[in-house]
Design an enzyme around this catalytic site. Structure first.
Site, PDB file in Angstrom:
ATOM      1  N   TYR A 127      14.521  -2.572  -2.714  1.00 58.68           N
ATOM      2  CA  TYR A 127      13.670  -2.749  -3.890  1.00 58.68           C
ATOM      3  C   TYR A 127      12.388  -1.915  -3.890  1.00 58.68           C
ATOM      4  O   TYR A 127      11.995  -1.390  -4.918  1.00 58.68           O
ATOM      5  CB  TYR A 127      13.298  -4.237  -4.028  1.00 58.68           C
ATOM      6  CG  TYR A 127      12.251  -4.495  -5.065  1.00 58.68           C
ATOM      7  CD1 TYR A 127      12.539  -4.375  -6.428  1.00 58.68           C
ATOM      8  CD2 TYR A 127      10.946  -4.831  -4.704  1.00 58.68           C
ATOM      9  CE1 TYR A 127      11.558  -4.590  -7.389  1.00 58.68           C
ATOM     10  CE2 TYR A 127       9.967  -5.050  -5.656  1.00 58.68           C
ATOM     11  CZ  TYR A 127      10.284  -4.926  -6.993  1.00 58.68           C
ATOM     12  OH  TYR A 127       9.318  -5.132  -7.940  1.00 58.68           O
TER      13      TYR A 127
ATOM     14  N   CYS B  46       0.815  -1.210   0.000  1.00 54.38           N
ATOM     15  CA  CYS B  46       0.000   0.000   0.000  1.00 54.38           C
ATOM     16  C   CYS B  46       0.851   1.263   0.000  1.00 54.38           C
ATOM     17  O   CYS B  46       2.001   1.241   0.419  1.00 54.38           O
ATOM     18  CB  CYS B  46      -0.920   0.104   1.212  1.00 54.38           C
ATOM     19  SG  CYS B  46      -2.110  -1.219   1.294  1.00 54.38           S
TER      20      CYS B  46
ATOM     21  N   GLY C 151       1.128  -0.093  -5.053  1.00 53.63           N
ATOM     22  CA  GLY C 151      -0.120  -0.844  -5.093  1.00 53.63           C
ATOM     23  C   GLY C 151      -0.879  -0.543  -6.363  1.00 53.63           C
ATOM     24  O   GLY C 151      -1.080   0.624  -6.691  1.00 53.63           O
TER      25      GLY C 151
ATOM     26  N   ASN D 171      -1.128   1.642   5.555  1.00 55.87           N
ATOM     27  CA  ASN D 171      -0.054   0.877   4.921  1.00 55.87           C
ATOM     28  C   ASN D 171       0.603   0.059   6.021  1.00 55.87           C
ATOM     29  O   ASN D 171       1.032   0.617   7.031  1.00 55.87           O
ATOM     30  CB  ASN D 171       0.965   1.818   4.270  1.00 55.87           C
ATOM     31  CG  ASN D 171       2.195   1.096   3.737  1.00 55.87           C
ATOM     32  OD1 ASN D 171       3.281   1.657   3.707  1.00 55.87           O
ATOM     33  ND2 ASN D 171       2.050  -0.143   3.313  1.00 55.87           N
ATOM     34  N   GLY D 172       0.674  -1.241   5.829  1.00 54.73           N
ATOM     35  CA  GLY D 172       1.295  -2.102   6.832  1.00 54.73           C
ATOM     36  C   GLY D 172       0.459  -3.325   7.082  1.00 54.73           C
ATOM     37  O   GLY D 172      -0.461  -3.630   6.317  1.00 54.73           O
TER      38      GLY D 172
END
Ligand code: SF4
Length: 477
Positions: free
Chosen positions: A264, A23, A50, A124-125
């Protein structure tokens, strides 16, 4: 759902054997600004985090409007939709999810009406105790529409509200375990919250008088905002008509920023915790060259994720850098996927070797990571078919041997090639002349004095937050 499965199969073949971010979040408070459009551009810059759904919620002091849908940001929103939003506060979200949870109902932000008015949230997470929390809430009468962690958080906030939203969020943070960077909207407030370890990124920026928060600074750049700082682990930021207020409501424990953002996940033009991601990646390549010097004629990247590290390797080793693999950047969601027996074609559609550069050469190919090892063997075969004399694969991450429970889809442990095989076995299975992973020590050295501020659990198994006993990813299925 069948369409989605096809897409996953296509991704497996084409879109890399990489961990997947789950996310990106964005928020803005700015009177007189077109906050919906700015959020749209912010989400555009975060699209790499995302691609399955996108959403924007906007508040005007009296209510919160929401629009969201499945697809990429420009597929979900057009100018007409953005013009319907009215207000000066906005939050936005882009989401990647595993197959089971790719449903419109799980798209974010989630917006609810509760006793104090309206509350919207984007996350996010991944919470590691979401099942426990959901069961507790169920047993006291809560109902849920989605399978996201975010709905659990909203329920907790609503339940804890007595005097103020800040106090409710603080109480909620005491219950939450795991990784979370949250943006929260009410009719008249914007809040940004980061978990006490700072696992997932979140930064704060300024656009004139307006305040902006985002998963990555590249989203600030795109709208012309300046990066002010990262949101601190355990910090709650509240922005309303009185300006910005910061609360450090939980004592800071050890920091544990996800190191995979640097390897990345993050965009190379982002700055996180004061580190320029592109520079860090280059340094990883330099470190690889020091750890694994190879006699070779060329250094080539696996584009685009291996490019910065390949440049670093070339600089340190003095071996010329060349673009030996061409990437087709236009493979989209509407692309007709190759059938199972066309898997090699799938890789070639994504990456094609430049025969004139490669023929007769000893090549060091640099990539960021191997997860399941599904595409590396095909790339090595392509190089050999071009007449490459030697093909060495150098990776700018250590071997991924453990799953992530903090919001990154690294696959189940049983699918991780480095969890099942020794490096020499992997080398043989991909038919490379050499295979080298950057060491954990070498990776951390790049961060100098702050080397202990990172989560490295997917290499070391040293999980900073207790992980669920069951092996499935909590809250995502
Ligand atoms: Fe990042 Fe790996 Fe830690 Fe997950 S386990 S947060 S991918 S470093």
């Amino acid at each position: 759902m069948a369409g989605h499965k096809n897409e996953k199969a296509l991704n497996d073949i084409l879109l890399s054997d990489k961990p997947k971010e789950e996310c990106g979040v964005f928020g803005i408070y700015g009177r007189g600004l077109d906050v919906a459009r700015l959020t749209y551009y912010g989400l555009y810059a975060l699209q790499h985090r995302g691609q399955e759904s996108a959403g924007i919620a906007v508040a005007d002091g009296t209510g919160v409007q929401l629009q969201k849908g499945m697809g990429l940001v420009p597929e979900v929103f057009d100018a007409e939709k953005l013009e319907k939003f009215r207000g000066h506060i906005a939050i936005g979200h882009v989401r990647y999810s595993t197959t089971g949870s790719s449903l419109p109902i799980n798209a974010q932000p989630l917006v609810f009406r509760y006793v104090q008015g309206m509350l919207g949230l984007a996350h996010n997470g991944n919470l590691t105790n979401v099942s426990e929390l959901r069961n507790q809430l169920f047993s006291t009468g809560s109902v849920f529409q989605s399978t996201t962690d975010s709905e659990v958080v909203v329920n907790l906030i609503a339940r804890y509200y007595q005097n103020s939203l800040e106090e409710a969020v603080m109480k909620c943070m005491i219950d939450l375990k795991g990784a979370y960077s949250l943006v929260i909207i009410t009719e008249d407030k914007l809040m940004a919250v980061r978990d006490p370890y700072g696992i997932r990124p979140l930064c704060l920026g300024r656009l004139g008088e307006a305040w902006v928060v985002a998963s990555e600074s590249c989203a600030l750049d795109i709208i012309g905002a300046e990066l002010v700082r990262d949101v601190e682990p355990g910090e709650i930021i509240m922005i309303d008509e009185n300006g910005l207020k910061s609360m450090q409501l939980l004592p800071q424990r050890r920091k544990a920023h996800c190191i995979f953002e640097y390897i990345y996940l993050a965009r190379p033009d982002s700055i996180m915790e004061g580190f320029h991601v592109n520079k860090v990646r280059r340094e990883m390549g330099r470190q690889l060259a020091r750890e694994y010097p190879v006699e070779a004629d060329l250094v080539i990247p696996v584009p685009d994720s291996g490019t910065a590290a390949a440049r670093g390797y070339a600089e340190e080793s003095g071996i010329p850098f060349e673009e030996g693999l061409m990437k087709n950047r236009y493979i989209g969601r509407t692309f007709i996927q190759p059938t199972q027996d066309m898997r090699d074609l799938g890789v070639r559609l994504k990456l094609n070797p430049v025969r004139e550069v490669l023929a007769g050469k000893r090549v060091v190919m640099v990539d960021d990571s191997l997860v399941r090892g599904t595409t590396a063997a095909r790339i090595v075969t392509m190089l050999r078919n071009c007449g490459v004399k030697e093909a060495h694969l150098c990776l700018s991450s250590p071997p991924i041997t453990r799953s992530c429970y903090y919001g990154i889809d690294t696959s189940n442990e049983s699918e991780l090639i480095a969890a099942r095989k020794q490096i020499e076995e992997i080398r043989q299975s991909i038919n490379a002349d050499g295979l080298h992973y950057l060491s954990v020590e070498g990776l951390l050295e790049i961060f100098g004095e702050r080397r202990n501020d990172f989560c490295t659990a997917c290499f070391s198994g040293d999980y900073p937050v207790e992980i669920p006993q069951k092996t499935f990813k909590m809250g995502l299925e």
